[in-house]
Design a protein around this motif. Structure first.
Motif, short mmCIF file in Angstrom:
data_model
loop_
_atom_site.label_atom_id
_atom_site.label_comp_id
_atom_site.label_asym_id
_atom_site.label_seq_id
_atom_site.Cartn_x
_atom_site.Cartn_y
_atom_site.Cartn_z
N TYR A 83 -0.32 9.66 9.28
CA TYR A 83 -1.31 9.36 8.25
C TYR A 83 -0.79 9.89 6.91
N SER A 84 -1.22 9.24 5.83
CA SER A 84 -0.83 9.74 4.51
C SER A 84 -1.98 9.61 3.55
N VAL A 85 -1.98 10.56 2.62
CA VAL A 85 -2.94 10.50 1.52
C VAL A 85 -2.15 10.68 0.22
N THR A 86 -2.30 9.74 -0.68
CA THR A 86 -1.62 9.82 -1.98
C THR A 86 -2.67 10.19 -3.02
N VAL A 87 -2.38 11.24 -3.74
CA VAL A 87 -3.26 11.67 -4.83
C VAL A 87 -2.54 11.35 -6.13
N ILE A 88 -3.20 10.59 -6.99
CA ILE A 88 -2.61 10.19 -8.26
C ILE A 88 -3.45 10.80 -9.38
N ALA B 2 0.82 -1.21 0.00
CA ALA B 2 0.00 0.00 0.00
C ALA B 2 0.86 1.26 0.00
N ASP B 3 2.05 1.23 0.69
CA ASP B 3 2.85 2.44 0.77
C ASP B 3 3.66 2.70 -0.50
N ALA B 4 3.50 1.82 -1.53
CA ALA B 4 4.22 2.01 -2.78
C ALA B 4 3.33 2.65 -3.85
N VAL B 5 2.16 3.11 -3.45
CA VAL B 5 1.20 3.60 -4.42
C VAL B 5 1.69 4.86 -5.14
N ASP C 133 -3.14 4.97 5.69
CA ASP C 133 -2.75 5.37 4.34
C ASP C 133 -3.95 5.27 3.41
N TYR C 134 -4.11 6.34 2.58
CA TYR C 134 -5.24 6.40 1.67
C TYR C 134 -4.76 6.87 0.30
N ILE D 191 -13.07 11.15 3.40
CA ILE D 191 -12.37 10.35 2.40
C ILE D 191 -12.98 8.97 2.32
N ASP D 192 -13.03 8.39 1.10
CA ASP D 192 -13.60 7.06 0.92
C ASP D 192 -12.83 6.04 1.76
N GLY D 193 -13.60 5.15 2.37
CA GLY D 193 -12.99 4.07 3.14
C GLY D 193 -12.39 4.50 4.44
N TRP D 194 -12.94 5.62 4.96
CA TRP D 194 -12.33 6.15 6.19
C TRP D 194 -12.44 5.16 7.33
#
Length: 960
Positions: free
Chosen positions: A684-689, A538-541, A632-633, A623-626
């Motif tokens: 916490y982290s949020v990755t925006v792609i 998950a942290d490689a997203v 991590d999201y 956020i979805d899936g909170w």
């Protein structure tokens, strides 16, 4: 000579003479007529008493001389009686005297003396013994004779004879010379016992004999004498005479045959031999002269003529002929220069002979494109000055004529032609592209591009690991050979091929924002299966991904890659990667594990993460899936969507701080750190792609085909598998590199320089980012020996985009700080709350670079890493608190806690404070400020709040 007055000498007379001579003091033996001695007498008569008596009488005295009684003539002069003469004196009578009977003497004078030498050593003389009458003595006039000396002869009894006033005698016999012509004697003896040195003359030749004449001379009693001797020996000049004749014959026949110097030397020897032959030379001298003549004849130097180091053959009395030992590689000249060993000939020993006018022309054959080979034999004929003898010379030649017409094939490589049956041919190889169309198949002849006619047939050869595609082409034409009327026909056969390895496997290449890479094999590959899935942590997203592959042929043949396809986003930010290999498109979906809830540090939970995708900074939707325990999201946004505003919220006893930011291409990860009052903490982290249709510069890059600019350098041996060099081609220029791991500038292509006869097959594979590995399988000219191990080279391609490491802006609390310059690396700014502020950076995403922002309370370090991983740029940001900030979310002072209020537009509040201060209502401003500090942390900003306001609150703008 007989005295005419001599008388017979009776005994009495002899006695009287003896008596007279005794008175003269002469020895009695000398006075005797017969040579005997007699006793002296004191009386002329022999009777001493009578004489004395006569003297004493005074009237008459008896006068005697040499025993003869003198008588007076009619004049009273004493003289000899008629018919009577004196005895011969044994010496000249210069002191004679007449004895008187009375004891007196009359001294006599010798007058009219005349002497003769009847023999060598003998003197005879005549004269008159006279005295004048005086002192009572009568005059005297008596004839006298005398004889002195002894006749002298040579020791052998040979007498001397008088000739021209010199007594001469020749030795009675001929002596014999020694073999060396030395005389047998040095002295000659006379009868008187004396020895006299002989002077010998030089040997002479006479009647076949060597003769030497000797002379000895001297003087006896004033008489000069000379004796001559002859010594001789037999000699034979036949050998010398014959040698002279042979030498003279060689000389007479040598004109034009031998050099002037050697003939001159022979002539000198002949002259000396002639001179010696006329002398009584010794046998040794004649033998030495014969040897010298033979040597001079042997040293006769035959006249030679040579050209270019080759001597023409020659028989005595004949001409000269020669042929060059080597074939000339130049056109024959009109003349050939000859040089002689005799500088008196021609011009200092040189001359030329011309080429014969009827000589055959050269035979022309094709050598190379535009070049013919002329072969033949050139013949020359002329005369040389030593007797105008004929000289001939021939020279085989083989030379090229014309100018090589430049012919080039792919990559500008020269095309080498070979001779065929009536034409020149060449074969070149080119590559096929993935559509089996020839590429880089240019053929240029004499600067003009010629069109290759290709066959439509594509021949396919398949093995277990590779497939080879081949097409044939051909182009032909004619060229003229410069300087001749010859036309050449040429044909170039072109073979285009490509060999592709079968796909043996797929892999996923992962690159993090800091440039580090890793490779992950995709399991279960089957060439017939075209879709695959791989799941990453998950942290490689937020990392970047590309597809790799392996060839079934290993390094011996590459897989053919199609045009790069931009990755797309799938559900839950999965990446959909596609690659076309050998004409087949394979799809790999990269899913990411769902972040798993964590039970640790529950007191540091957030109460929610809110996402606003409208581009505004107001609080959005949860956020979805909170799940407060999921840390991590991932959020996916469209290519043209505005950025996502993410607001973390927590209870009042939890402090939230915006932390690091990691950006890689079109993916950004924002981190928040939460801290509870009891010291628990979470991140916490949020990755925006962001989706994107155009590949990044790294994703789109594909290096050009490897090139070989050499191929003509000779190999050291038939099994030579070494390269001349390797490197790259840039702007048409090949540049060799010594290292095996190096960079290639933008526009460059990997290249290598092979040797003549080698076959090189290049295999390439992507290692990471902009780095490729090239493996060269080299087959030696013998067609058997293969390089083992195959040389490998790792190169990193440099492009402006993929080597860029620079940001375009620094974003603090949602705003770009002013005065940014990429070349400036240190900045300072102010924030509302030093414990609650966000930082990010903008950059050119199309380059594929990565950016990491690391926060440490009052400072941040921003590091940009280029897509090729070779370049980095670091920026330092230092922040301080605004002195009169109205939005003091968190704790006051140096250690601020808590989350900022998200319901107030900070810029509006600052304006209000400024107005109140201007009006002097400071207390009102202070009260308002305190009210803001006590405001609720979870108040959401209004939906119409401007998106460019200060983001001093814990929320962060993630704009992708």
């Amino acid at each position: 000579m007989k005295n005419p007055h001599s008388l017979e000498k009776p005994a009495a007379t002899l006695i009287a003479a003896a008596t007279l001579l005794a008175g003269m003091g002469l020895p009695p033996a000398a006075l005797a007529a017969d040579g005997s001695a007699s006793a002296p007498s004191s009386s002329a008569s022999g009777n001493g008493a009578d004489d004395k008596d006569q003297t004493n009488a005074g009237d008459t005295t008896t006068w005697t001389l040499m025993g003869a009684v003198l008588t007076a003539d009619d004049k009273g002069t004493l003289t000899l009686p008629d018919g009577q003469s004196l005895p011969t004196f044994d010496k000249r009578p210069d002191n004679a005297s007449v004895q008187g009977s009375d004891g007196t003497t009359i001294p006599l004078t010798l007058a009219d003396a005349a002497e003769e030498h009847p023999n060598l050593g003998v003197t005879t003389g005549t004269g008159i013994l006279t005295a004048e009458a005086k002192d009572g003595h009568p005059a005297v006039h008596v004839p006298a004779t005398w004889t002195t000396g002894t006749a002298t002869t040579l020791s052998d009894g040979t007498p001397f004879t008088l000739k021209d006033g010199v007594w001469q005698a020749s030795y009675g016999r001929t002596l014999t010379l020694k073999d060396n012509n030395e005389p047998p004697v040095k002295n000659i003896g006379l009868s008187d016992g004396s020895k006299h040195e002989i002077t010998w003359g030089e040997p002479t030749l006479k009647d076949g004999k060597v003769v030497r004449e000797g002379t000895a001379s001297g003087e006896i009693q004033g008489q000069k004498w000379q004796a001559t001797l002859t010594a001789e020996r037999d000699t034979d000049h036949t050998g010398l005479t014959q040698a002279i004749g042979a030498a003279r014959q060689a000389y007479d026949q040598g004109a034009g045959e031998y050099t002037a110097k050697s003939l001159e030397d022979l002539a000198g020897a002949i002259d000396q031999a002639d001179e010696l032959d006329r002398t009584g030379a010794t046998d040794e001298a004649m033998e030495a002269m014969r040897d010298r003549l033979a040597e001079a004849v042997g040293n006769l130097d035959t006249i030679i003529w040579k050209t270019d180091g080759t001597t023409l053959s020659h028989e005595k009395g004949q001409g000269y002929d020669g042929k060059a030992p080597d074939t000339s590689d130049t056109a024959p000249g009109d003349t050939v220069a000859l040089t002689s060993n005799d500088p008196t000939l021609g011009k200092l020993g040189s001359t030329t002979i011309p080429r014969i006018q009827t000589d055959d022309p050269a035979t022309l054959t094709d050598e190379d494109l535009g070049v013919a080979r002329a072969t033949g034999t050139a013949h020359y004929k002329g005369t040389v000055p030593n007797g105008n003898r004929t000289a001939t010379w021939s020279q085989d030649y083989s030379y090229t004529i014309g100018t090589r017409v430049k012919a080039t094939g792919p990559d500008g490589k020269a095309i080498g032609f070979t001779k065929g049956s009536g034409y020149l041919s060449a074969t070149v190889t080119v590559s096929l592209d993935h559509a089996n169309q020839p590429k880089d198949a240019d053929v240029t002849i004499d600067g003009q591009s010629v069109q290759v006619t290709w066959s439509d047939q594509v021949r396919t050869t398949t093995t277990d690991t590779t497939t080879t595609y081949t097409r044939q082409g051909r182009v032909e034409g004619d060229v003229k050979v410069a300087g001749t009327d010859r036309t050449q026909h040429w044909i170039v056969y072109v073979t285009a091929s490509r060999t592709e390895g079968h796909v043996a496997g797929l892999s996923l290449i992962q690159r993090k924002p800091d440039g580090t890479t890793s490779r992950h094999d995709i399991g279960g590959f089957d060439p017939s299966k075209h879709e695959y899935t791989i799941t990453m942590p998950a942290d490689a997203v937020a990392d970047q991904y590309t597809l790799g592959h392996t060839s079934a042929a290993g390094d011996k043949a590459d897989v053919s890659e199609g045009t790069p396809i931009a990755p797309t986003l799938g559900a839950n930010a999965s990446r959909i990667l596609k690659t076309t290999l050998n004409g087949v498109t394979y799809t790999v979906t990269v899913n990411f594990e769902t972040a798993k809830p964590t039970a640790s540090n529950p007191h540091a939970r957030l109460t929610g993460l809110y996402v606003n995708l409208t581009g505004k900074t107001g609080k959005g939707t949860l956020i979805d899936g909170w799940d407060p325990d999921v840390l991590d999201y991932t959020i996916r946004i469209g290519a043209n969507d505005p950025g996502a505003y993410i607001l973390p919220e927590a209870s009042d006893d939890v402090t939230v701080k915006a932390g690091d930011v990691r950006r890689a291409g079109y993916a950004t990860t924002q981190y928040w750190t939460t801290s509870s009052a009891d010291g628990q903490s979470r991140t916490y982290s949020v990755t925006v792609i962001r989706d994107h249709e155009t590949p990044t510069a790294e994703e789109a890059f594909k290096p050009g085909a490897a090139k070989d600019p050499d191929g003509h350098t000779p190999a050291a041996s038939r099994d030579d598998t070494t390269l001349v060099s390797h490197g790259y081609i840039l702007n048409g220029e090949y540049r060799a590199v010594k290292d095996t791991d190096y960079t290639i500038p933008e526009g460059g292509t990997f290249a290598y320089a092979s040797r003549q006869g080698q076959t090189v097959q290049v295999s390439e594979s992507k290692v990471k980012g902009m780095t490729w590995k090239y493996t060269l399988n080299i087959l030696a000219p013998d067609g058997v020996t293969l390089a083992s191990p195959a040389p490998t080279f790792t190169v990193t391609y440099l492009t402006q985009a993929t080597h860029e490491a620079a940001i375009t802006a620094i974003i603090v609390d949602g705003r770009a700080i002013g005065g940014f310059d990429p070349a400036k690396h240190e900045y300072e700014t102010q924030v509302d709350n030093i414990d609650h502020w966000t930082a990010s950076a903008d950059f050119d995403k199309s380059t594929g670079m990565g950016v990491i922002i690391h926060k440490d309370r009052a400072k941040a370090t921003i590091t940009a890493t280029s897509a090729d991983g070779l370049a980095t740029a670091t920026y330092a940001l230092k922040v301080g608190e605004k002195p009169l900030a109205l939005n003091r979310s968190g704790t006051d002072g140096a250690t601020v806690e808590g989350l900022a209020s998200t319901g107030v537009n900070t810029s509006s509040l600052i304006s209000v404070v400024a107005v109140l201060l201007a009006a002097g209502v400071a207390c009102l401003a202070a009260g308002l400020t305190r009210s803001l500090r006590r405001g609720k942390r979870d108040d959401a900003p209004s939906d119409d709040a401007p998106s460019d306001g200060d983001a001093g609150e814990a929320g962060g703008q993630v704009a992708e």
